[in-house]
Scaffold this motif. Structure first.
Motif, PDB file in Angstrom:
ATOM      1  N   GLY A 268       0.813  -1.201   0.000  1.00  0.00           N
ATOM      2  CA  GLY A 268       0.000   0.000   0.000  1.00  0.00           C
ATOM      3  C   GLY A 268       0.848   1.253   0.000  1.00  0.00           C
ATOM      4  O   GLY A 268       2.084   1.214  -0.030  1.00  0.00           O
ATOM      5  N   LEU A 269       0.170   2.396   0.027  1.00  0.00           N
ATOM      6  CA  LEU A 269       0.851   3.687  -0.010  1.00  0.00           C
ATOM      7  C   LEU A 269       1.516   3.968   1.333  1.00  0.00           C
ATOM      8  O   LEU A 269       1.045   3.547   2.381  1.00  0.00           O
ATOM      9  CB  LEU A 269      -0.132   4.800  -0.357  1.00  0.00           C
ATOM     10  CG  LEU A 269      -0.908   4.637  -1.669  1.00  0.00           C
ATOM     11  CD1 LEU A 269      -1.882   5.792  -1.861  1.00  0.00           C
ATOM     12  CD2 LEU A 269       0.038   4.545  -2.851  1.00  0.00           C
ATOM     13  N   GLY A 270       2.609   4.708   1.287  1.00  0.00           N
ATOM     14  CA  GLY A 270       3.282   5.100   2.516  1.00  0.00           C
ATOM     15  C   GLY A 270       4.783   5.198   2.336  1.00  0.00           C
ATOM     16  O   GLY A 270       5.343   4.660   1.372  1.00  0.00           O
ATOM     17  N   PRO A 271       5.463   5.878   3.255  1.00  0.00           N
ATOM     18  CA  PRO A 271       6.921   6.044   3.149  1.00  0.00           C
ATOM     19  C   PRO A 271       7.695   4.740   3.208  1.00  0.00           C
ATOM     20  O   PRO A 271       8.808   4.658   2.694  1.00  0.00           O
ATOM     21  CB  PRO A 271       7.258   6.943   4.353  1.00  0.00           C
ATOM     22  CG  PRO A 271       5.968   7.585   4.743  1.00  0.00           C
ATOM     23  CD  PRO A 271       4.902   6.608   4.394  1.00  0.00           C
TER      24      PRO A 271
ATOM     25  N   VAL B  46      10.893  11.530  -6.388  1.00  0.00           N
ATOM     26  CA  VAL B  46      10.242  10.909  -7.545  1.00  0.00           C
ATOM     27  C   VAL B  46       9.406   9.716  -7.102  1.00  0.00           C
ATOM     28  O   VAL B  46       8.274   9.518  -7.565  1.00  0.00           O
ATOM     29  CB  VAL B  46      11.295  10.487  -8.577  1.00  0.00           C
ATOM     30  CG1 VAL B  46      10.641   9.821  -9.780  1.00  0.00           C
ATOM     31  CG2 VAL B  46      12.108  11.690  -9.031  1.00  0.00           C
ATOM     32  N   ILE B  47       9.936   8.905  -6.194  1.00  0.00           N
ATOM     33  CA  ILE B  47       9.184   7.754  -5.702  1.00  0.00           C
ATOM     34  C   ILE B  47       7.919   8.213  -4.981  1.00  0.00           C
ATOM     35  O   ILE B  47       6.852   7.600  -5.121  1.00  0.00           O
ATOM     36  CB  ILE B  47      10.076   6.910  -4.777  1.00  0.00           C
ATOM     37  CG1 ILE B  47      11.204   6.265  -5.569  1.00  0.00           C
ATOM     38  CG2 ILE B  47       9.263   5.839  -4.067  1.00  0.00           C
ATOM     39  CD1 ILE B  47      12.210   5.541  -4.709  1.00  0.00           C
ATOM     40  N   GLY B  48       8.038   9.291  -4.215  1.00  0.00           N
ATOM     41  CA  GLY B  48       6.865   9.807  -3.518  1.00  0.00           C
ATOM     42  C   GLY B  48       5.770  10.246  -4.468  1.00  0.00           C
ATOM     43  O   GLY B  48       4.576  10.134  -4.163  1.00  0.00           O
ATOM     44  N   ALA B  49       6.156  10.743  -5.649  1.00  0.00           N
ATOM     45  CA  ALA B  49       5.156  11.170  -6.627  1.00  0.00           C
ATOM     46  C   ALA B  49       4.330   9.992  -7.136  1.00  0.00           C
ATOM     47  O   ALA B  49       3.191  10.179  -7.583  1.00  0.00           O
ATOM     48  CB  ALA B  49       5.849  11.864  -7.798  1.00  0.00           C
TER      49      ALA B  49
ATOM     50  N   ALA C  72       4.251   6.865  -2.877  1.00  0.00           N
ATOM     51  CA  ALA C  72       4.936   6.463  -1.653  1.00  0.00           C
ATOM     52  C   ALA C  72       4.868   7.529  -0.573  1.00  0.00           C
ATOM     53  O   ALA C  72       5.258   7.279   0.571  1.00  0.00           O
ATOM     54  CB  ALA C  72       6.399   6.124  -1.951  1.00  0.00           C
ATOM     55  N   GLY C  73       4.402   8.714  -0.911  1.00  0.00           N
ATOM     56  CA  GLY C  73       4.288   9.778   0.079  1.00  0.00           C
ATOM     57  C   GLY C  73       5.453  10.732   0.007  1.00  0.00           C
ATOM     58  O   GLY C  73       6.274  10.704  -0.915  1.00  0.00           O
ATOM     59  N   GLY C  74       5.545  11.589   1.000  1.00  0.00           N
ATOM     60  CA  GLY C  74       6.623  12.563   1.019  1.00  0.00           C
ATOM     61  C   GLY C  74       6.320  13.779   0.170  1.00  0.00           C
ATOM     62  O   GLY C  74       5.191  14.000  -0.282  1.00  0.00           O
ATOM     63  N   ILE C  75       7.363  14.543  -0.081  1.00  0.00           N
ATOM     64  CA  ILE C  75       7.190  15.803  -0.781  1.00  0.00           C
ATOM     65  C   ILE C  75       6.818  15.580  -2.238  1.00  0.00           C
ATOM     66  O   ILE C  75       6.187  16.445  -2.865  1.00  0.00           O
ATOM     67  CB  ILE C  75       8.486  16.642  -0.663  1.00  0.00           C
ATOM     68  CG1 ILE C  75       8.207  18.110  -0.986  1.00  0.00           C
ATOM     69  CG2 ILE C  75       9.578  16.080  -1.540  1.00  0.00           C
ATOM     70  CD1 ILE C  75       7.273  18.790  -0.033  1.00  0.00           C
ATOM     71  N   GLY C  76       7.182  14.449  -2.817  1.00  0.00           N
ATOM     72  CA  GLY C  76       6.834  14.178  -4.202  1.00  0.00           C
ATOM     73  C   GLY C  76       5.334  14.091  -4.409  1.00  0.00           C
ATOM     74  O   GLY C  76       4.803  14.590  -5.410  1.00  0.00           O
TER      75      GLY C  76
END
Length: 464
Positions: A333-336, A410-413, A416-420
């Motif tokens: 699932g989604l998440g850091p 890029v992964i967050g976009a 995966a979360g984060g600033i992306g």
């Protein structure tokens, strides 16, 4: 008496004759060599040109140039560094509105100084600057400028009627209904910071102002518009804005919870990005180091194990980090955590390979010297191997930590979360380009800070 100098010795014979055929043969060989090199260079140049021609048509560059919209790029760049104020008059509902675009609550109760209007909003005069002004009388807009004759535009139920008192300016565009052939839209943009639109349903006037509006405090906050000196005075004042907390806490919380710029959300997203990069890189380094010892032929004589570990490294780094991220997003699932796992898997293969190659190139004399003192195996590793490989390991690990800061964005976009992820959300609408630029600037500053920190750590760990 001094001894006379010895006579000079000359060879008895001089090669007065030379082999002309040999010289000519060498000359011919040299010319052939030069010609061969020239032909190879020319062939290489022709190959590069042929590839460029192929790429020109394979990537359909002519169509991209024909469909490019440089004006739209200029508008997006303007939206990133300036804010736009709308003056909107609906023709189906009475009244008008002045608001900052992109902010839900930024509507003026009292029009700014450059907007004059009567109480009912039927007559509005907007100063666009640089000698341009727009006057609204009911459903009629009159646009005047310093170098053009007035333009009268009337909105009707069927479209718009345009009356040019002079030549039509090149900054005016007209929208035509393809079926009926009637004019349905009038748009004028005398300059990049001025825009006027008229349709049968509304009249809209846009004016740009440089800077990010409401960056510090929301539009409806009592702190909005206060100068730095006024904020300092308010922070030191004993009269509280909120009786339940100090003025300093009120000022910080108002800034921190700004609903339009979402400073708190952006900060938490940046922290998640840092955690993804650090956790993924450290995991890869701690897992890759012992595997590297087992994959190096100087420390492991079992060829089967070395072969298996090297193929494992190839497998891990052969799959791109983005692919690993998509796999873990589907699995967990989604998440850091998914971003950290993607970084860890990819960098375990990369760092494991680099570490093993470094271990295979160490100086064996230093290890033998430690062994001569009676040291056991672990002591040989501690005092004979680690001091040699530590500078390389630290440099490579810190470099990948810096690189993974960008990769985590890029992964967050992807989810995966984060600033992306926050960056992608701001780019989904063309109204939030100032928020997009804000996040990009923070990301760049984060990478710069990590570069400075890694440089300091490298000096401390390597040089002492």
């Amino acid at each position: 008496m001094s001894t006379p100098p010895a006579p000079l010795a000359f060879p008895l014979a001089f090669p007065l004759a030379f082999d002309a055929d040999a010289v000519m043969a060498r000359h011919v060989d040299a010319v052939r060599h030069v010609r061969r090199g020239s032909l190879i260079g020319l062939a290489g140049l022709l190959a590069v040109l042929a590839y460029l021609v192929y790429a020109w048509f394979a990537f359909d560059i002519p169509r991209l140039i024909a469909t490019a919209e440089p004006q739209r790029a200029v508008l997006l760049a303007t939206d990133a560094v300036a804010h736009k104020v709308h003056v909107t008059k609906g023709l189906r509902n009475p009244g008008f509105e002045v608001a900052v675009e992109g902010e839900r609550t930024a509507t003026y109760d009292t029009p700014p100084a450059w907007v004059e209007a009567d109480t009912a909003g039927d007559r509005v005069i907007v100063d666009l600057g640089d000698g341009y002004s727009a006057r609204i009388d009911g459903a009629v807009l009159t646009l005047t400028g310093p170098d053009t004759a007035p333009i009268r535009v009337e909105a009707t139920d069927r479209g718009v009627r345009i009356d040019y008192r002079g030549a039509r300016p090149d900054w005016v565009t007209e929208g035509v209904n393809v079926k009926t052939g009637s004019l349905v839209k009038f748009e004028a943009r005398p300059s990049i910071d001025k825009r006027v639109q008229v349709t049968r349903s509304k009249i809209e006037i846009h004016r740009y102002f440089f800077g990010w509006e409401n960056f510090w405090f929301p539009f409806d906050s009592p702190l909005h518009g206060l100068s730095l000196g006024a904020l300092v005075e308010l922070a030191l004042s004993g009269d509280r804005i909120d009786p339940d907390r100090s003025n300093v806490a009120t000022i910080f919380d108002t800034f921190w919870s700004n609903p339009e710029w979402q400073h708190r959300t952006v900060f938490i997203a940046l922290l998640e990005t840092v955690l993804m990069a650090v956790l993924g890189t450290l995991t890869a380094a701690f897992v890759g180091l012992p595997l590297a010892f087992a994959a190096a032929h100087t420390f492991n004589r079992i060829a089967v194990i070395r072969f298996a570990l090297r193929r494992l490294f190839d497998f891990l780094r052969g799959i791109d980090m983005l692919i690993w991220s998509l796999i873990f997003i589907r699995a967990f699932g989604l998440g850091p955590l998914t971003g950290a796992l993607a970084i860890a898997f990819t960098d375990t293969g990369t760092l494991g390979k680099l570490f093993s190659e470094t271990l295979e190139n160490i100086d064996r004399k230093q290890v033998e010297g430690v062994q001569a003192t009676g040291a056991n195996r672990w002591q040989r590793y501690r005092f004979g191997v680690i001091p040699q490989i530590l500078p390389v390991f630290v440099s490579q690990g810190l470099y990948y930590l810096e690189s993974n800061m960008r990769s985590a964005t890029v992964i967050g976009a992807l989810g995966a979360g984060g600033i992306g992820l926050v960056l992608v959300e701001t780019m989904r609408t063309s109204r939030d380009w100032e928020n997009t630029l804000y996040i990009i600037i923070l990301t760049i500053l984060l990478v710069v800070a990590m570069d400075a920190l890694s440089g300091w750590l490298r000096r401390r760990l390597i040089q002492g």
